[in-house]
Design a protein around this motif. Structure first.
Motif, short mmCIF file in Angstrom:
data_model
loop_
_atom_site.label_atom_id
_atom_site.label_comp_id
_atom_site.label_asym_id
_atom_site.label_seq_id
_atom_site.Cartn_x
_atom_site.Cartn_y
_atom_site.Cartn_z
N LEU A 74 -0.52 31.57 5.85
CA LEU A 74 -0.04 32.57 4.90
C LEU A 74 1.48 32.55 4.81
O LEU A 74 2.05 32.68 3.73
CB LEU A 74 -0.54 33.96 5.30
N GLN A 75 2.15 32.34 5.94
CA GLN A 75 3.61 32.28 5.94
C GLN A 75 4.10 31.08 5.13
O GLN A 75 5.07 31.18 4.38
CB GLN A 75 4.14 32.20 7.37
N SER A 76 3.41 29.96 5.24
CA SER A 76 3.77 28.78 4.45
C SER A 76 3.62 29.06 2.96
O SER A 76 4.46 28.65 2.15
CB SER A 76 2.89 27.59 4.84
N PHE A 77 2.55 29.74 2.60
CA PHE A 77 2.32 30.09 1.20
C PHE A 77 3.41 31.04 0.69
O PHE A 77 3.93 30.87 -0.41
CB PHE A 77 0.94 30.73 1.04
N LYS A 88 8.24 31.95 -2.54
CA LYS A 88 9.65 32.37 -2.59
C LYS A 88 10.51 31.28 -3.21
O LYS A 88 11.38 31.55 -4.04
CB LYS A 88 10.13 32.69 -1.17
N GLY A 89 10.24 30.02 -2.86
CA GLY A 89 10.99 28.91 -3.43
C GLY A 89 10.78 28.80 -4.93
O GLY A 89 11.71 28.52 -5.69
N LEU A 90 9.54 29.02 -5.36
CA LEU A 90 9.25 28.99 -6.81
C LEU A 90 10.01 30.09 -7.54
O LEU A 90 10.57 29.87 -8.61
CB LEU A 90 7.75 29.15 -7.06
N ARG A 91 10.04 31.28 -6.94
CA ARG A 91 10.76 32.40 -7.58
C ARG A 91 12.26 32.12 -7.64
O ARG A 91 12.92 32.43 -8.63
CB ARG A 91 10.51 33.70 -6.83
N GLU A 92 12.81 31.54 -6.58
CA GLU A 92 14.25 31.28 -6.54
C GLU A 92 14.67 30.24 -7.58
O GLU A 92 15.80 30.26 -8.04
CB GLU A 92 14.66 30.81 -5.14
N ASP A 93 13.77 29.35 -7.93
CA ASP A 93 14.09 28.30 -8.91
C ASP A 93 13.23 28.47 -10.16
O ASP A 93 12.75 27.50 -10.75
CB ASP A 93 13.90 26.93 -8.29
N TYR A 94 13.04 29.73 -10.57
CA TYR A 94 12.13 30.06 -11.67
C TYR A 94 12.44 29.28 -12.95
O TYR A 94 11.53 28.77 -13.60
CB TYR A 94 12.17 31.57 -11.95
N GLU A 95 13.70 29.17 -13.32
CA GLU A 95 14.06 28.50 -14.57
C GLU A 95 13.63 27.03 -14.55
O GLU A 95 13.12 26.51 -15.54
CB GLU A 95 15.55 28.62 -14.85
N ALA A 96 13.82 26.36 -13.44
CA ALA A 96 13.41 24.95 -13.33
C ALA A 96 11.89 24.82 -13.37
O ALA A 96 11.36 23.92 -14.02
CB ALA A 96 13.96 24.34 -12.05
#
Length: 64
Positions: free
Chosen positions: A3-6, A11-19
């Motif tokens: 769950l922590q990996s997910f 979080k990484g997807l949200r941080e780079d949302y525009e890309a």
């Protein structure tokens, strides 16, 4: 944990949302370029320490 990996992935997807959004919505693709880079890396691994730059250049430029 799994769950922590997910959570970290999300979080990484949200941080780079525009890309991420551009990658999903735009019609352009880097697939062909990535394929050539993958092929180049494979050739370099196969020939590491075995051949000089001239042979490597010939193998890269000749179609497979």
């Amino acid at each position: 944990s799994c769950l922590q990996s997910f959570k970290s992935f999300a979080k990484g997807l949200r941080e780079d949302y525009e890309a991420v959004k551009a990658g999903v919505t735009l019609p352009w693709s880097t697939g062909p370029v990535e394929g050539q880079i993958n092929r180049l890396k494979m050739l370099k691994r196969q020939m590491y320490g075995r051949a000089n730059i001239d042979l490597l250049r010939q193998r890269i430029l000749l179609p497979t």
